[in-house]
Design a protein around this motif. Structure first.
Motif: not given
Lengths: 243, 607
Positions: A97, A93-94, B335, A100-101, B450, B337, B388, B390
């Motif tokens: 994440l 999951h992390n 999140p 994606q960021t 997050s 995009i 991104v 959230i």
């Protein structure tokens, strides 16, 4: 019954002998909870240096790097956690994440990547089926009266051994290969030669995996997932298997 | 009629057999063809991807550029119609490409056009409609900048075998505005040339400007002052970094040349007079030369201070702005995009991330940047910023985006604004919540939505580490045990069979030892019986293939032994027969015993 007791004792000793130092582990977790991320990182690194590793340890270290705003090493440690336990959901999951960021597409789940996640299963399965095949083949020639049974065993063992061994030799050490490395910089140019002036063949993004072929000074020759070979600065990648 | 039917059946059977034979013989070929067809079908089943690009984004009047339209995953036969104001578009060719990349089939139709501008200015090639399976797709819009013909110095070059030329199409530009330039190296067509060292690009020394990366050079032929030259063109762009007159010094490039020489006149100057076919010698002279271009200059104007927007980050050119969001439905904490695309012609290396309107419902992370050049120099490109976002609370639209740049053609600042995109985010708001919920165990998904809420796990499950089974000692010990087990079973099997084979001989040897003991007996009958049996046993040990039932007489007859020995042994056998069958007892003296022993030893020693 005695065998069961001995087995239980051996597994108990094995599990307890590989347990991490609980004091250091708790100390690292407390440092993280208290927001002392540098200290937590040092404690986790010390635990890794003792050789007692676990997916949770790498997951926690990845989180610590995230707090320290080092996404590259966070991704690296999440990938280490997943290399030890491919189904470790928090790390998965992390990792997604962070990628994606960072604007990087997470690695696509393919059949090959699934095979590579479980290198031991294929080797163990291949070796078990191989020996079953060897013993059944031997009994086929030596004890004709057992031929009907040998025939059934051979019919099952031959394809299973072939498939398992083929996959095992194809993936090698899989996701736990000592040659695998992860890009820890936001982006890195892979070049034709080990020099900054050399032409760029491909640009890799954060968290992309490469296979290191050799190292020369501050440069490493690598092969990317798409099969392109080239040179990149050694400090932009870190090996998945900690040394 | 019946006969006809039979004949028909026979014909069908024969055809079937032929087909069957054909399939059997060419089964491998057919499977390959089938695989290709299947992969092509799967390639065609994917969504079409359409790209259009120009070989260069800038050119001079009446200097054609190449336009390529590539359609992936679809078969298009008719070339799309391309039009543009003040642009003459000619179809140049059509090709198809089929390739397998990482096991994924890809099929492309490529249409090439020659676009020749008739006048100076900035022209747009509008999106070209392409119809595929009833749906209409469009190419991306392209921009072509056309400058007036440069006052080049071709005419100033005398009849040199090789020379260089720097082409600057403009007299002035703004700070930060990329100006396309060409470095042209002319070679007489009989000279073989190669940049030296190989892969080296031309060097322009100087201050006050930056150059872009060189793409691979283009080769073509051109006539200068009535002579044919082969031309190597390096295209790049320079960007002035401060205002003032920018003096560009000569660019230079080293080449390795193979120059033709003649026997009569090996000198360099007159080889042009020789016909390429009339040369008396095919000798070549190898030469390493440094070819220099002319110098040039351009006026760099400062960007105006008046009307400069607050969010201006240095972009100079002509740009457009587009946004998209994916997925359009999401949950709080998941999140999305938000992609912002800046397209056009300009200094993309100075184009920074556009400004997003502040919205508390969105946790905005710094964007990832991706630059896709649409020409080989990279003046025309698409720069994509993937943010991104959230969501921290239910929200119905993305933030708005603004981007400001300076348009050198209009000589003014332009601010582009993209309206918010609709999006549906559901779920309970997490805005007031500050303390994260801890992860319960390693087998459960992390609760943290997050990065900010990431928490560590407290349990530690021991693991054998990164070593695979192949690196574990126990694995190889088990393999060794398996090998030893197999060898042990094989050895046991061999031992049993060996024992079975040698059991008879062993029994005979045992019997012989017992019979020798019997020879020492006081009983005459036992001695004679033992002696007779020893003759048989010795024969059987020598000839294991012989029948187990054999008499002493037969044994003596079978073996080739000296006659006196045979006679003595036959006497011994006869005496034993007399004893056993005729009950004629004659005593055996100790000397007789010794004689019997010696006779038997002699029998055994006889080869």
């Amino acid at each position: 019954m005695n065998w069961l007791r001995i087995g239980w004792l051996v597994s108990f000793i094995a599990v307890n002998s590989s347990n991490a130092d609980p004091v250091l582990w708790n100390q690292a977790n407390q440092a993280f909870a208290a927001g002392k991320f540098d200290q937590a990182r040092a404690d986790y690194a010390q635990l890794i240096a003792t050789g007692n590793v676990s997916p949770e340890l790498f997951y926690n270290l990845g989180n610590t790097y995230l707090k320290l705003d080092d996404k590259g090493r966070a991704v690296l440690n999440f990938k280490r956690a997943l290399a030890l336990t491919p189904g470790f959901e928090p790390a998965k999951h992390n990792l997604n994440l962070v990628l994606q960021t960072a604007g990087v597409e997470p690695d696509e789940e393919t059949l090959a990547s699934w095979f590579a996640d479980y290198p031991d299963i294929w080797m163990l399965g291949g070796s078990i089926f191989f020996w079953v095949l060897a013993y059944a083949g031997y009994s086929w020639f030596v004890w004709p009266r057992f031929r009907p049974v040998s025939k059934i065993i051979l019919a099952v063992a031959i394809p299973c051994a072939a498939v398992c061994l083929a996959i095992a030799f194809w993936i090698g050490d899989g996701a736990r290969s000592p040659d695998l490395a992860v890009v820890i910089n936001p982006s890195v140019d892979v070049r034709y030669g080990p020099a900054n002036g050399s032409r760029v063949t491909v640009t890799l993004g954060l968290g992309e995996s490469v296979r290191l072929l050799s190292e020369r000074g501050a440069w490493a020759l690598c092969r990317t997932a798409s099969g392109i070979a080239g040179w990149l600065p050694s400090n932009t990648v870190e090996r998945l298997v900690p040394r | 009629m019946k006969h006809e039917m039979n004949r028909e059946w026979t014909r069908i059977d024969t055809n079937d057999c032929l087909w069957f034979a054909f399939i059997r013989v060419h089964s491998r070929l057919l499977s390959v063809v089938l695989l290709c067809l299947l992969s092509q079908l799967s390639a065609l089943a994917a969504d079409p991807v359409i790209r259009a690009n120009l070989s260069v984004a800038t050119t001079t009047v009446e200097q054609p550029v190449e336009l390529q339209i590539e359609i992936q995953n679809a078969r298009v036969i008719d070339p799309p119609d391309v039009e543009g104001d003040h642009l003459e578009v000619e179809m140049a060719g059509q090709s198809t490409r089929y390739q397998l990349l990482n096991g994924q089939p890809s099929f492309s139709s490529i249409f090439s056009y020659l676009v020749t501008p008739s006048q100076e200015g900035t022209f747009k090639i509008p999106p070209v409609p392409i119809s595929i399976d009833g749906k209409t797709y469009y190419t991306n819009e392209l921009t072509l900048q056309v400058t007036k013909k440069s006052p080049n110095n071709q005419g100033t070059q005398p009849d040199k075998p090789y020379f260089g030329e720097l082409v600057i199409p403009k007299d002035s530009a703004f700070v930060g505005e990329p100006v396309p330039i060409e470095l042209r190296f002319y070679f007489d067509r009989r000279i073989w040339y190669q940049p030296y060292p190989q892969g080296q690009f031309p060097i322009i020394d100087g201050d006050g400007f930056v150059t872009k990366k060189y793409p691979d050079p283009v080769e073509k032929e051109e006539t200068v002052n009535g002579k044919r030259y082969r031309l190597l063109i390096y295209r790049t762009a320079i960007t002035g970094v401060h205002a003032g007159r920018l003096e560009l010094p000569s660019a230079y490039q080293e080449f390795l040349l193979h120059l033709p020489v003649t026997q009569s006149a090996p000198g360099f100057d007159d080889f042009f007079e020789q016909s390429p076919f009339g040369s008396p010698s095919n000798a070549f002279e190898r030469k390493d030369v440094k070819v220099e271009t002319n110098s040039g200059s351009i006026e760099i104007k400062p960007l105006p201070e008046a009307g400069r927007p607050a969010d201006f980050s240095g972009g100079v050119g002509q740009f457009t702005l587009e946004t998209s969001v994916k997925p359009e439905r999401s949950k709080v904490g998941d999140p999305v995009i938000f992609q912002v695309q800046i397209k056009g012609l300009g200094n993309f290396d100075r184009v920074q991330a556009p400004h997003l309107d502040q919205m508390p419902a969105w946790d905005v992370h710094p964007p990832a940047t991706d630059l896709t050049p649409l020409d080989e120099v990279g003046l025309s490109a698409i720069k994509a910023f993937a943010y991104v976002l959230i969501p921290q609370a239910p929200v119905t639209q993305t933030p708005g985006v603004t981007f400001s740049y300076f348009d050198p053609a209009a000589e003014k600042y332009v601010t582009l604004k993209a309206e918010p995109k609709p999006v549906i985010v559901s779920g309970p708001s997490i805005l007031p919540t500050t303390s994260p919920s801890p992860v319960q165990s390693g087998s459960q998904p992390a609760a943290a939505p997050s990065i900010a809420n990431t928490t560590n796990v407290s349990h530690f499950s021991p693991n054998s580490g990164f070593a695979t089974v192949r690196q574990q000692t126990w694995f190889w010990i088990l393999q060794g045990i398996a090998v030893i087990g197999l060898l042990a079973i094989g050895f046991g099997q061999w031992l049993r069979s060996w024992n079975a084979q040698h059991a008879a001989a062993r029994a005979l040897r045992r019997e012989r030892r017992r019979l020798y003991r019997d020879l020492k007996s006081q009983d005459a009958e036992s001695v004679l019986c033992a002696a007779t049996r020893l003759i048989e046993v010795d024969f059987l040990l020598r000839s294991p293939e012989a029948a187990q039932q054999i008499t002493a007489e037969d044994a003596l007859r079978e073996r080739n032994i000296p006659d006196p020995l045979r006679t003595r042994l036959l006497e011994l056998v006869a005496k034993r027969s007399d004893f056993v069958y005729a009950h004629r007892f004659s005593p055996i003296s100790p000397m007789d015993r010794i004689g019997i022993r010696e006779t038997l030893h002699e029998w055994e020693k006889t080869p």
